[in-house]
Design a protein around this motif. Structure first.
Motif, PDB file in Angstrom:
ATOM      1  N   ALA A  63       1.614  -1.504   0.250  1.00  0.00           N
ATOM      2  CA  ALA A  63       0.232   0.220  -0.098  1.00  0.00           C
ATOM      3  C   ALA A  63       0.631   1.278  -0.173  1.00  0.00           C
ATOM      4  CB  ALA A  63      -0.822   0.314   1.336  1.00  0.00           C
ATOM      5  N   ASP A  84       0.550  -1.654  -4.768  1.00  0.00           N
ATOM      6  CA  ASP A  84      -0.288  -0.559  -4.565  1.00  0.00           C
ATOM      7  C   ASP A  84      -1.248  -0.931  -5.789  1.00  0.00           C
ATOM      8  OD1 ASP A  84      -0.675   2.200  -2.665  1.00  0.00           O
ATOM      9  OD2 ASP A  84      -2.293   1.892  -4.209  1.00  0.00           O
ATOM     10  N   ALA A 128       1.947   1.798   5.802  1.00  0.00           N
ATOM     11  CA  ALA A 128       1.625   2.652   6.091  1.00  0.00           C
ATOM     12  C   ALA A 128       0.647   3.345   5.867  1.00  0.00           C
ATOM     13  CB  ALA A 128       3.023   3.849   5.970  1.00  0.00           C
TER      14      ALA A 128
HETATM   15  N1  SAM Z   1       2.321   4.325   2.072  1.00  0.00           N
HETATM   16  C1  SAM Z   1       1.720   5.188   2.257  1.00  0.00           C
HETATM   17  C2  SAM Z   1       2.157   6.687   2.621  1.00  0.00           C
HETATM   18  O1  SAM Z   1       2.289   6.539   3.825  1.00  0.00           O
HETATM   19  O2  SAM Z   1       1.692   7.880   2.484  1.00  0.00           O
HETATM   20  C3  SAM Z   1      -0.048   5.526   1.066  1.00  0.00           C
HETATM   21  C4  SAM Z   1      -0.995   5.627   2.092  1.00  0.00           C
HETATM   22  S1  SAM Z   1      -2.598   6.015   0.883  1.00  0.00           S
HETATM   23  C5  SAM Z   1      -3.767   6.639   2.555  1.00  0.00           C
HETATM   24  C6  SAM Z   1      -3.340   4.475   1.659  1.00  0.00           C
HETATM   25  C7  SAM Z   1      -3.031   3.365   0.087  1.00  0.00           C
HETATM   26  O3  SAM Z   1      -3.649   1.825   0.517  1.00  0.00           O
HETATM   27  C8  SAM Z   1      -3.689   3.647  -1.032  1.00  0.00           C
HETATM   28  O4  SAM Z   1      -2.770   4.540  -2.030  1.00  0.00           O
HETATM   29  C9  SAM Z   1      -4.333   3.049  -1.005  1.00  0.00           C
HETATM   30  O5  SAM Z   1      -4.801   3.159  -2.993  1.00  0.00           O
HETATM   31  C10 SAM Z   1      -4.275   1.368  -0.499  1.00  0.00           C
HETATM   32  N2  SAM Z   1      -5.019   0.208   0.072  1.00  0.00           N
HETATM   33  C11 SAM Z   1      -5.997   0.291  -0.442  1.00  0.00           C
HETATM   34  N3  SAM Z   1      -6.355  -0.642  -0.102  1.00  0.00           N
HETATM   35  C12 SAM Z   1      -5.323  -1.614  -0.769  1.00  0.00           C
HETATM   36  C13 SAM Z   1      -5.245  -2.944  -0.853  1.00  0.00           C
HETATM   37  N4  SAM Z   1      -6.367  -3.705  -0.778  1.00  0.00           N
HETATM   38  N5  SAM Z   1      -3.965  -3.255  -1.679  1.00  0.00           N
HETATM   39  C14 SAM Z   1      -3.461  -2.984  -1.886  1.00  0.00           C
HETATM   40  N6  SAM Z   1      -3.109  -0.970  -1.525  1.00  0.00           N
HETATM   41  C15 SAM Z   1      -4.313  -1.330  -0.827  1.00  0.00           C
END
Ligand code: SAM
Length: 239
Positions: A63, A84, A128
Motif C-alpha cells: 500500500a 499498491d 503505512a
Molecule cells: N503508504 C503511503 C503513505 O504512507 O503515504 C500511502 C498510504 S494511503 C493513505 C493508502 C494506500 O492504500 C492507497 O494508496 C491505496 O490505494 C492503498 N490500498 C488500499 N487498499 C489496498 C489493498 N487492498 N491492497 C493494496 N493497497 C491498497
C-alpha cells in the motif's frame, strides 16, 4: 454519501476504496501535510528508523501509494518494491521518484490480500496508513507472513485510538469538522476525506490489532503508540 461498508459486499468495498484514492491521488501529498500539520513526516521517519532497513535487503512496501515510505527505506540501499492496488497513486509516486532522481525502486500493482510474490521472499514488509483500507485484513496479514522469510519483520504504521483523556474528543471534532472542509478546499472532494476519517474510526484498537497480527502467525508482536495511540507502530516477527 454514506461510506458505511459493513453491509456491502467485499468487492464493492474494494471498489469504493479504489475510487477514493483515484480521486485524491493528485492532491494526496499536499493533503497529508495540511491535515497532520506536517506531522506525518515525523511519524514516517520514526517508522523507518524502527524498520532499520539495510543494504541488500529485499523490502516490500505494501500500500506504498506515492512512495513516502519507500523513498526513506531506499536511502539505506535496500531493494524496495512498492506495491499498491491503485495505479493512480503509483503513477504519482513514479513521477515523484523521477523528480527526486531516485531510481531502482520496483513499482507494482497488487492487492494486499492476494500477493503475486513467492513464499519467504522478503526480509521486511512495511505498510503505512494502508491496512485499514484493506477489505479482508486477516487475509492481508497472512499474505505478509507467507511472503516474509524466516526472521523477517512486519511493520505497520496506522491511525489508532488515543488513550489520552480529552485528546480523543478534540481529535473527533477536528476530524469531523475540519478534515472534510480541508478536503473540499484543497482537493475539491469532501466525501473521500469523510471516508478516510470513517475508516480510522472503525479500525480495531491497538491491542485487538496486535492480536490479529499474532493470529496471522507472527511472534514477539509489539505496539508503540504515538500521541497516546492516535498513531501506532505495530510490529512482529516471522520465525
Ligand atoms: N503508504 C503511503 C503513505 O504512507 O503515504 C500511502 C498510504 S494511503 C493513505 C493508502 C494506500 O492504500 C492507497 O494508496 C491505496 O490505494 C492503498 N490500498 C488500499 N487498499 C489496498 C489493498 N487492498 N491492497 C493494496 N493497497 C491498497
Amino acid at each position: 454519501v454514506s461510506f458505511g461498508y459493513e453491509d456491502i459486499p467485499a468487492q464493492e468495498k474494494t471498489a469504493r476504496v479504489g475510487g477514493v484514492f483515484t480521486n485524491v491521488a493528485a492532491k494526496y501529498d499536499l493533503m497529508n501535510d495540511a491535515m497532520s500539520g506536517g506531522m506525518h513526516r515525523l511519524w514516517k521517519d520514526r517508522f523507518v528508523r524502527r524498520v532499520k532497513p539495510r543494504e541488500g535487503e529485499q523490502i516490500l512496501d505494501m500500500a506504498g501509494g506515492t512512495g513516502d515510505i519507500a523513498f526513506r527505506l531506499a536511502e539505506s540501499g535496500a531493494a524496495v518494491t512498492v506495491a499498491d492496488i491503485n495505479p493512480a497513486m503509483l503513477e504519482v509516486g513514479m513521477e515523484r521518484a523521477a523528480k527526486r532522481g531516485i531510481d531502482g525502486l520496483v513499482w507494482t500493482e497488487a492487492n494486499a490480500e492476494t500477493l503475486q510474490f513467492p513464499d519467504r521472499f522478503f526480509d521486511a514488509y512495511t505498510i503505512a496508513f494502508g491496512i485499514r483500507n484493506v477489505t479482508d485484513i486477516p487475509k492481508a496479514l497472512r499474505e505478509a507472513h507467507r511472503t516474509l522469510r524466516r526472521g523477517g519483520r512486519f511493520y505497520c504504521l496506522e491511525f489508532s485510538t488515543t488513550l489520552w483523556p480529552g485528546f480523543g474528543d478534540i481529535y473527533d471534532a477536528y476530524s469531523h469538522k475540519v478534515v472534510p472542509k480541508l478536503g473540499q478546499l484543497l482537493a475539491g472532494d469532501p466525501d473521500s476525506y469523510r471516508y478516510l476519517i470513517e475508516s480510522i474510526r472503525r479500525f480495531p484498537d491497538m491491542e485487538t490489532f496486535k492480536g490479529m497480527i499474532a493470529e496471522a502467525g507472527f511472534v514477539q508482536t509489539k505496539v508503540e503508540p504515538m500521541l497516546g495511540g492516535l498513531v501506532a507502530i505495530h510490529s512482529g516477527w516471522k520465525i
